[in-house]
Design a protein around this motif. Structure first.
Motif, PDB file in Angstrom:
ATOM      1  N   VAL A  47      34.576  -3.851 -19.275  1.00  0.00           N
ATOM      2  CA  VAL A  47      35.908  -3.265 -19.102  1.00  0.00           C
ATOM      3  C   VAL A  47      36.619  -4.086 -18.037  1.00  0.00           C
ATOM      4  O   VAL A  47      36.087  -4.302 -16.950  1.00  0.00           O
ATOM      5  N   ILE A  48      37.812  -4.567 -18.376  1.00  0.00           N
ATOM      6  CA  ILE A  48      38.601  -5.418 -17.489  1.00  0.00           C
ATOM      7  C   ILE A  48      39.908  -4.699 -17.147  1.00  0.00           C
ATOM      8  O   ILE A  48      40.584  -4.185 -18.031  1.00  0.00           O
ATOM      9  N   ALA A  49      40.264  -4.719 -15.862  1.00  0.00           N
ATOM     10  CA  ALA A  49      41.570  -4.223 -15.436  1.00  0.00           C
ATOM     11  C   ALA A  49      42.576  -5.357 -15.600  1.00  0.00           C
ATOM     12  O   ALA A  49      42.257  -6.526 -15.376  1.00  0.00           O
ATOM     13  N   GLN A  50      43.789  -5.028 -15.992  1.00  0.00           N
ATOM     14  CA  GLN A  50      44.815  -6.045 -16.223  1.00  0.00           C
ATOM     15  C   GLN A  50      45.471  -6.524 -14.940  1.00  0.00           C
ATOM     16  O   GLN A  50      46.336  -7.371 -14.986  1.00  0.00           O
ATOM     17  N   GLN A  55      39.410  -7.809 -12.213  1.00  0.00           N
ATOM     18  CA  GLN A  55      38.297  -6.972 -11.806  1.00  0.00           C
ATOM     19  C   GLN A  55      37.762  -6.218 -13.010  1.00  0.00           C
ATOM     20  O   GLN A  55      38.516  -5.852 -13.909  1.00  0.00           O
ATOM     21  N   GLY A  56      36.463  -5.970 -13.035  1.00  0.00           N
ATOM     22  CA  GLY A  56      35.902  -5.252 -14.165  1.00  0.00           C
ATOM     23  C   GLY A  56      34.476  -4.831 -13.918  1.00  0.00           C
ATOM     24  O   GLY A  56      33.931  -5.017 -12.826  1.00  0.00           O
ATOM     25  N   ARG A  57      33.868  -4.283 -14.983  1.00  0.00           N
ATOM     26  CA  ARG A  57      32.502  -3.801 -14.891  1.00  0.00           C
ATOM     27  C   ARG A  57      31.859  -3.848 -16.271  1.00  0.00           C
ATOM     28  O   ARG A  57      32.550  -3.757 -17.280  1.00  0.00           O
ATOM     29  N   LEU A  65      39.059   4.563 -21.286  1.00  0.00           N
ATOM     30  CA  LEU A  65      39.851   3.551 -20.599  1.00  0.00           C
ATOM     31  C   LEU A  65      41.088   4.125 -19.934  1.00  0.00           C
ATOM     32  O   LEU A  65      41.738   5.013 -20.483  1.00  0.00           O
ATOM     33  N   GLU A  68      45.649   0.668 -17.983  1.00  0.00           N
ATOM     34  CA  GLU A  68      45.679  -0.756 -17.643  1.00  0.00           C
ATOM     35  C   GLU A  68      44.343  -1.453 -17.888  1.00  0.00           C
ATOM     36  O   GLU A  68      44.162  -2.598 -17.476  1.00  0.00           O
ATOM     37  N   GLU A  69      43.409  -0.813 -18.561  1.00  0.00           N
ATOM     38  CA  GLU A  69      42.101  -1.403 -18.821  1.00  0.00           C
ATOM     39  C   GLU A  69      41.942  -1.820 -20.273  1.00  0.00           C
ATOM     40  O   GLU A  69      42.559  -1.239 -21.169  1.00  0.00           O
ATOM     41  N   GLN A  70      41.099  -2.827 -20.480  1.00  0.00           N
ATOM     42  CA  GLN A  70      40.760  -3.318 -21.815  1.00  0.00           C
ATOM     43  C   GLN A  70      39.244  -3.372 -21.934  1.00  0.00           C
ATOM     44  O   GLN A  70      38.556  -3.791 -21.005  1.00  0.00           O
ATOM     45  N   PHE A  71      38.731  -2.974 -23.091  1.00  0.00           N
ATOM     46  CA  PHE A  71      37.302  -3.087 -23.366  1.00  0.00           C
ATOM     47  C   PHE A  71      37.075  -4.352 -24.175  1.00  0.00           C
ATOM     48  O   PHE A  71      37.694  -4.563 -25.212  1.00  0.00           O
TER      49      PHE A  71
END
Length: 93
Positions: A47-50, A55-57, A65, A68-71
């Motif tokens: 999961v990435i923040a735009q 930043q992500g995990r 989500l 502002e997040e993308q998987f």
């Protein structure tokens, strides 16, 4: 029933993101995870923040989500296995 049913695997909004940057950030996060936790099972994806900085995990379950997040599924992070790559010898001189 209604149209509010979410797909089983959330798909990235390719029309809203720079796919090269997002996948590069996801790979960086995934490889960092592998360095720190080599014995853990494979995650489902990242999961990435735009926000700037990407930043992500890594996640092991389908995520809920934030807007502002993308998987990014692990298949995209690792790259396609069927893609042919040029064979470059490390011994080239």
């Amino acid at each position: 029933m209604g149209s509010s049913v979410q797909p089983l695997t959330p798909q990235p909004r390719w029309d809203r993101i720079n796919s090269a940057e997002v996948i590069a950030s996801a790979r960086r996060i995934y490889f960092h995870f592998l360095e720190c936790s080599p014995t853990h099972p494979d995650p489902l994806g990242v999961v990435i923040a735009q926000a700037p900085g990407g930043q992500g995990r890594v996640v092991f379950e389908l995520p809920v989500l934030l807007p502002e997040e993308q998987f990014i599924p692990l298949e995209l992070v690792r790259g396609r296995s069927g893609r042919s790559r040029s064979s470059r010898s490390p011994l080239r001189g």
